[in-house]
Write a protein that holds these residues in place. Structure first.
Motif, mmCIF file in Angstrom:
data_model
loop_
_atom_site.group_PDB
_atom_site.id
_atom_site.type_symbol
_atom_site.label_atom_id
_atom_site.label_comp_id
_atom_site.label_asym_id
_atom_site.label_seq_id
_atom_site.Cartn_x
_atom_site.Cartn_y
_atom_site.Cartn_z
ATOM 1 N N ARG A 58 0.857 -1.190 0.000
ATOM 2 C CA ARG A 58 0.000 0.000 0.000
ATOM 3 C C ARG A 58 0.887 1.231 0.000
ATOM 4 O O ARG A 58 2.045 1.180 0.413
ATOM 5 C CB ARG A 58 -0.910 0.037 1.227
ATOM 6 C CG ARG A 58 -2.012 -1.009 1.261
ATOM 7 C CD ARG A 58 -2.958 -0.749 2.431
ATOM 8 N NE ARG A 58 -3.951 -1.788 2.588
ATOM 9 C CZ ARG A 58 -5.092 -1.858 1.902
ATOM 10 N NH1 ARG A 58 -5.368 -0.906 1.011
ATOM 11 N NH2 ARG A 58 -5.948 -2.839 2.099
ATOM 12 N N ALA A 59 0.312 2.370 -0.437
ATOM 13 C CA ALA A 59 1.096 3.602 -0.452
ATOM 14 C C ALA A 59 0.269 4.845 -0.150
ATOM 15 O O ALA A 59 0.832 5.929 0.027
ATOM 16 C CB ALA A 59 1.767 3.781 -1.815
ATOM 17 N N SER A 60 -1.042 4.717 -0.056
ATOM 18 C CA SER A 60 -1.884 5.900 0.103
ATOM 19 C C SER A 60 -1.829 6.487 1.509
ATOM 20 O O SER A 60 -2.175 7.656 1.706
ATOM 21 C CB SER A 60 -3.334 5.563 -0.258
ATOM 22 O OG SER A 60 -3.818 4.520 0.561
ATOM 23 N N ALA A 61 -1.397 5.682 2.489
ATOM 24 C CA ALA A 61 -1.302 6.149 3.874
ATOM 25 C C ALA A 61 -0.164 5.403 4.557
ATOM 26 O O ALA A 61 0.183 4.288 4.150
ATOM 27 C CB ALA A 61 -2.612 5.912 4.623
ATOM 28 N N GLY A 102 1.518 5.461 -5.185
ATOM 29 C CA GLY A 102 2.916 5.312 -4.805
ATOM 30 C C GLY A 102 3.688 4.416 -5.753
ATOM 31 O O GLY A 102 3.368 3.247 -5.941
ATOM 32 N N ALA A 103 4.741 4.970 -6.373
ATOM 33 C CA ALA A 103 5.560 4.215 -7.317
ATOM 34 C C ALA A 103 6.617 3.410 -6.562
ATOM 35 O O ALA A 103 7.643 3.942 -6.147
ATOM 36 C CB ALA A 103 6.226 5.158 -8.311
ATOM 37 N N SER A 147 5.605 9.963 -7.516
ATOM 38 C CA SER A 147 5.937 9.872 -6.092
ATOM 39 C C SER A 147 5.859 8.444 -5.573
ATOM 40 O O SER A 147 5.135 7.607 -6.114
ATOM 41 C CB SER A 147 4.975 10.746 -5.278
ATOM 42 O OG SER A 147 5.184 10.572 -3.886
ATOM 43 N N HIS A 148 6.603 8.199 -4.471
ATOM 44 C CA HIS A 148 6.507 6.880 -3.836
ATOM 45 C C HIS A 148 5.431 6.841 -2.746
ATOM 46 O O HIS A 148 5.145 5.778 -2.186
ATOM 47 C CB HIS A 148 7.846 6.441 -3.248
ATOM 48 C CG HIS A 148 8.466 7.424 -2.307
ATOM 49 N ND1 HIS A 148 9.834 7.580 -2.207
ATOM 50 C CD2 HIS A 148 7.925 8.310 -1.429
ATOM 51 C CE1 HIS A 148 10.104 8.505 -1.299
ATOM 52 N NE2 HIS A 148 8.966 8.958 -0.828
ATOM 53 N N GLY A 149 4.845 7.989 -2.420
ATOM 54 C CA GLY A 149 3.807 8.026 -1.402
ATOM 55 C C GLY A 149 4.307 7.468 -0.081
ATOM 56 O O GLY A 149 5.447 7.713 0.331
ATOM 57 N N PHE A 150 3.469 6.668 0.577
ATOM 58 C CA PHE A 150 3.843 6.000 1.832
ATOM 59 C C PHE A 150 4.012 4.504 1.584
ATOM 60 O O PHE A 150 3.572 3.685 2.393
ATOM 61 C CB PHE A 150 2.756 6.224 2.890
ATOM 62 C CG PHE A 150 2.574 7.659 3.284
ATOM 63 C CD1 PHE A 150 3.435 8.275 4.183
ATOM 64 C CD2 PHE A 150 1.526 8.411 2.768
ATOM 65 C CE1 PHE A 150 3.264 9.597 4.555
ATOM 66 C CE2 PHE A 150 1.335 9.735 3.138
ATOM 67 C CZ PHE A 150 2.213 10.334 4.028
#
Length: 231
Positions: A58-61, A102-103, A147-150
Motif C-alpha cells: 500500500r502507499a496511500s497512507a 505510490g511508485a 511519487s513513492h507516497g507511503f
C-alpha cells in the motif's frame, strides 16, 4: 526450466503464448490473462518469463505498524525475492488499486531486483523513473506516477490479483507490453510443439497476404488452407 524452452518463450510475445496454450489444450477458452491496458517500461525489450514471487503493498497512507515491524516486513520481502528459484518475476499487487499513488518501481527498486537475478516485475501499481530503469529488467505496470507516497509491504507470498488475473507464488508467468498470462503447468511439456504448429499455421495465411493478392479467390483458398492447418 529447460533452457531451450526458456529461450523459446522469451522469443515469443504474450499473445503468441496465449494462442499456443489454446493449441496445446486443443480448444479455445483459455482465460488466465490480464484484462485492460497496462504500461510497459521497455516495450522494445524481450518479454519477461519466470516463476511468480508475490507480494502486496500500500502507499496511500503510512503503515500503522511500528517502524521496526515495517522494516522487518520489507527485509522479508527482499529475502523472498533474493532466494526465489530463477527464472522468477516479482508480481506485486498494489492494494490501493485502482487509486494507486505510490511508485514502488523506480530506479532503486528495479536495480535491486535485477541484482537479485529476477527477470522483471508485474504490478497493477505505479512505475516511475522512466529512462533511468536498468536494461534487462522490464516492468509491466498499471500506471505511471512521480511519487513513492507511503509505500510499504503488506504481505509476502500470498496470492495476488493483477488486472483481473489471479497469480500465486510459483505460477509460471509470461508478460510483455500486451499484459500477462499464467501458463498452466500441464501444457508446459507441449508448448514447444504448440508454438511450432501455431507459427506454421499462421504462415499459411500471412505469406500470401504479404505477397499480395490478385483476386478474392486467392484469399478464399489461402483461408481454406489456413483453417485446415489449425485442425
Amino acid at each position: 526450466m529447460n533452457p531451450t524452452l526458456l529461450k523459446l518463450l522469451r522469443g515469443c510475445d504474450t499473445p503468441t503464448i496465449c494462442n499456443a496454450i489454446e493449441v496445446a489444450q486443443g480448444k479455445r477458452g483459455f482465460d488466465a490473462f490480464t484484462r485492460g491496458t497496462m504500461i510497459a517500461s521497455a516495450p522494445a525489450e524481450p518479454p519477461m518469463v519466470g516463476y511468480a514471487v508475490t507480494a502486496q503493498l500500500r502507499a496511500s497512507a503510512p503503515s500503522m505498524a511500528p517502524p521496526e515491524a515495517v522494516r522487518a516486513q520489507r527485509m522479508a520481502y527482499y529475502r523472498a525475492m533474493y532466494e526465489a528459484s530463477k527464472p522468477s518475476i516479482a508480481v506485486v499487487e498494489d492494494l490501493d488499486f485502482p487509486d494507486c499513488i505510490g511508485a514502488y518501481w523506480g530506479e532503486v527498486n528495479t536495480t535491486i531486483h535485477k541484482a537479485f537475478g529476477l527477470s522483471g516485475a508485474l504490478t497493477n501499481g505505479v512505475v516511475r523513473d522512466l529512462g533511468d530503469l536498468p536494461e534487462g529488467f522490464p516492468v509491466v505496470a498499471g500506471s505511471i506516477g512521480p511519487s513513492h507516497g507511503f509505500v510499504h509491504v503488506v504481505s509476502v507470498g500470498d496470492p495476488v490479483t493483477i488486472f483481473g488475473l489471479r497469480i500465486a507464488t510459483g505460477d509460471l508467468v509470461h508478460a510483455d507490453r500486451h499484459g500477462a498470462v499464467v501458463i498452466p503447468p500441464e501444457v508446459v511439456p507441449d508448448l514447444e510443439a504448440a508454438i511450432g504448429k501455431l507459427r506454421g499455421s499462421e504462415y499459411v495465411i500471412l505469406a500470401p497476404m504479404r505477397a499480395g493478392l490478385e483476386s478474392f479467390g486467392e484469399f478464399e483458398e489461402a483461408w481454406r488452407r489456413f483453417e485446415a492447418s489449425r485442425v
